[in-house]
Design an enzyme around this catalytic site. Structure first.
Site, PDB file in Angstrom:
ATOM      1  N   ALA A  15      13.880  25.170 -79.489  1.00  0.00           N
ATOM      2  CA  ALA A  15      14.267  26.519 -79.090  1.00  0.00           C
ATOM      3  C   ALA A  15      13.204  27.568 -79.372  1.00  0.00           C
ATOM      4  CB  ALA A  15      15.563  26.917 -79.792  1.00  0.00           C
ATOM      5  N   GLY A  16      12.160  27.206 -80.102  1.00  0.00           N
ATOM      6  CA  GLY A  16      11.178  28.196 -80.538  1.00  0.00           C
ATOM      7  C   GLY A  16      10.323  28.749 -79.415  1.00  0.00           C
ATOM      8  N   GLY A  89      16.462  30.653 -87.085  1.00  0.00           N
ATOM      9  CA  GLY A  89      16.105  29.643 -88.060  1.00  0.00           C
ATOM     10  C   GLY A  89      16.596  28.255 -87.705  1.00  0.00           C
ATOM     11  N   GLY A 151       5.394  21.921 -97.393  1.00  0.00           N
ATOM     12  CA  GLY A 151       6.357  21.919 -98.482  1.00  0.00           C
ATOM     13  C   GLY A 151       6.262  20.630 -99.273  1.00  0.00           C
ATOM     14  N   ASN A 239       1.330  23.191 -82.472  1.00  0.00           N
ATOM     15  CA  ASN A 239       1.630  24.621 -82.469  1.00  0.00           C
ATOM     16  C   ASN A 239       0.641  25.444 -81.665  1.00  0.00           C
ATOM     17  OD1 ASN A 239       3.972  24.748 -84.352  1.00  0.00           O
ATOM     18  ND2 ASN A 239       2.491  23.805 -85.742  1.00  0.00           N
ATOM     19  N   HIS A 374     -17.068   3.919 -43.832  1.00  0.00           N
ATOM     20  CA  HIS A 374     -17.770   5.102 -44.305  1.00  0.00           C
ATOM     21  C   HIS A 374     -17.512   6.340 -43.451  1.00  0.00           C
ATOM     22  CE1 HIS A 374     -20.811   1.784 -43.310  1.00  0.00           C
ATOM     23  NE2 HIS A 374     -20.398   2.199 -42.140  1.00  0.00           N
ATOM     24  N   ALA A 391     -18.300   4.311 -38.380  1.00  0.00           N
ATOM     25  CA  ALA A 391     -18.664   5.433 -39.232  1.00  0.00           C
ATOM     26  C   ALA A 391     -18.462   6.761 -38.521  1.00  0.00           C
ATOM     27  CB  ALA A 391     -20.117   5.296 -39.673  1.00  0.00           C
TER      28      ALA A 391
END
Length: 486
Positions: A15-16, A89, A151, A239, A374, A391
């Site tokens: 959702a970001g 969030g 974290g 990101n 060709h 050709a």
């Protein structure tokens, strides 16, 4: 993990806004390896064969929603969509997803739509670890040589997770921890529902954090554990454009390596790009500068490249395709294509056929053993077996309003610089002279010629272009011719 697991569900967060991409396209719709980022995540989720998959979308949902539906169609299974109206969030995003999981009481895996390298196997190992012993939450973690910015996972003496401490809040001792949070979790559904209802936004961002569920679970006496991913590279998020390129390079490395282990020779892996849905047979030779895109399929013993891009192509066994750009077409067994050939959608070259240098084709069916050697354009045409197109020939298919069809029979021989003014048919075994403009049908076995006899105007250059180098050269040549009189 291929067997059906009726007690699992997967939530994919997408959702970001992804503002660091600096793009009008929502972040998870950017692509690597022939799939969007969210498509990679949904494929990994589907590999678990869970009861439910829920995609949480918000920013750019008018783009993302249809993309999710397309992936679901491709997977042949339902993917439910939850809308996060306001991006409040990760905890709030999962709250939105739970509306689509009413009554579900198994294990809920929460992953992200921007981790395209994460595999079903790793999700399966997380699920297995979570269900091995009664656990409220299992965090998928990774060990990093440089954990800066992540974290840290703090464990107690029993190995249970006691906290996830963000970089800015970590003590020196905690900063030395190399095990970090990946943002992927497995939850007991009942405990998750209860904890989500207790989330508060009393933090600097004013958002509901999914990681707060761990603290709530522990405060209620529920165990929280961690499972370390075998390959930390799988958990690299995307990101910005730099990370997109890095993820694309890693995915391509894996794909190229898998092709080589499957029996293909790839001369220069560094300059070879292969999408994840490409299939490659045994004893295929792929030369430098080759890109295989979309759903391209390469048959056994084919040779591709160098400097070739094929998109959604089917290449037959033993075919050779060199310095060619082709899309949405088929090349038959033992056929040869290139160099410098442009194959547009709808081309079908038969077995042992040939498309040579500077040939362009579009919506053309060319029979077994037929050759266009060709400098020729073949559009909206059917050519039978074992015919040869001279050709510099052109299939003149457009009259300014409509595209018209040309039909060439089998065993036809056309001279150089033949123009086929469609709609027109050339019968089996017919010939055309060089420079012929074919406006009418040619019967089988006939020779088609057009134009009058050649006419030479003597002395024209000296009269019309006196003093030029051409006039001087002509005069010198004329004076050097011996006098045949007497």
């Amino acid at each position: 993990m291929s067997a059906s697991d009726s007690s699992s569900a997967v939530v994919v967060l997408a959702a970001g806004a992804g503002t660091r991409m600096k793009s009008d396209l929502q972040k998870t719709l950017h692509s690597i390896g022939g799939r969007s980022l969210i498509s990679h995540s949904l494929h990994a989720a589907a590999g678990l064969n869970p009861t439910h998959i829920v995609a949480v979308i918000g920013h750019g949902r008018d783009q993302v929603g249809p993309a999710v539906e397309d992936v679901a169609t491709h997977l042949g299974r339902e993917v439910r969509i939850a809308i996060q109206e306001e991006q409040n969030g990760t905890g709030h995003a999962v709250q939105c997803a739970m509306d689509q999981l009413e009554g579900f009481d198994g294990t809920i895996i929460v992953t992200n739509g921007d981790v395209p390298l994460l595999t079903s196997d790793t999700l399966g190992s997380l699920l297995a670890a979570h269900t091995a012993t009664p656990t409220a939450v299992t965090v998928l973690t990774m060990n990093l040589d440089d954990p800066t910015g992540y974290g840290r996972i703090v464990r107690n003496a029993d190995g249970e997770v006691t906290a996830i401490v963000e970089q800015k809040d970590a003590s020196d001792e905690e900063r030395s921890i190399t095990e970090v949070n990946s943002g992927v979790f497995a939850f007991d559904a009942t405990i998750l529902r209860s904890a989500l209802s207790q989330l508060k936004s009393d933090n600097a961002q004013g958002e509901l954090y999914l990681t707060d569920v761990l603290g709530i679970a522990r405060s209620e006496g529920h165990p929280v554990r961690a499972h370390i991913a075998a390959d930390a590279r799988e958990l690299a998020g995307v990101n910005d454009r730099v990370q997109l390129a890095e993820a694309g390079a890693e995915l391509n490395r894996r794909t190229v390596e898998a092709a080589m282990r499957g029996g293909a020779t790839i001369v220069d892996p560094a300059t070879t790009w292969i999408d994840v849905e490409v299939t490659i047979g045994r004893d295929v030779l792929i030369n430098p500068g080759t890109q295989l895109r979309g759903t391209t399929s390469i048959g056994d013993r084919a040779e591709i490249g160098p400097d070739t891009t094929l998109t959604n192509m089917v290449i037959g066994t033993g075919a050779s395709v060199i310095r060619t750009h082709g899309s949405d077409s088929e090349i038959g067994e033992d056929a040869t294509v290139g160099p410098f050939t442009y194959i547009r959608p709808g081309t079908k070259l038969g077995a042992e056929g040939k498309l040579g240098g500077f040939v362009e084709t579009k919506k053309a069916t060319i029979g077994r053993g037929s050759k266009v050697p060709h400098l020729t354009y073949v559009g909206d045409a059917t050519i039978g077996e074992y015919s040869n197109i001279g050709a510099s020939s052109v299939f003149v298919n457009y009259d300014g309003v409509n595209k018209n069809h040309t039909t060439i029979g089998s065993h036809v021989r056309t001279g150089s610089d033949t123009m086929f003014i469609a709609p027109v048919t050339v019968g089996d075994g017919a010939y055309s002279g060089a420079g012929t403009v074919i406006k009418d049908d040619v019967p089988p076995g006939a020779l088609a010629v057009s134009g009058g006899r050649q006419r030479n105007i003597e002395g024209w250059v000296q009269k019309k272009r006196p003093g030029t180098a051409a006039a001087d050269a002509a005069a010198a040549a004329q004076n050097s011719v011996p006098n045949q009189e007497g």
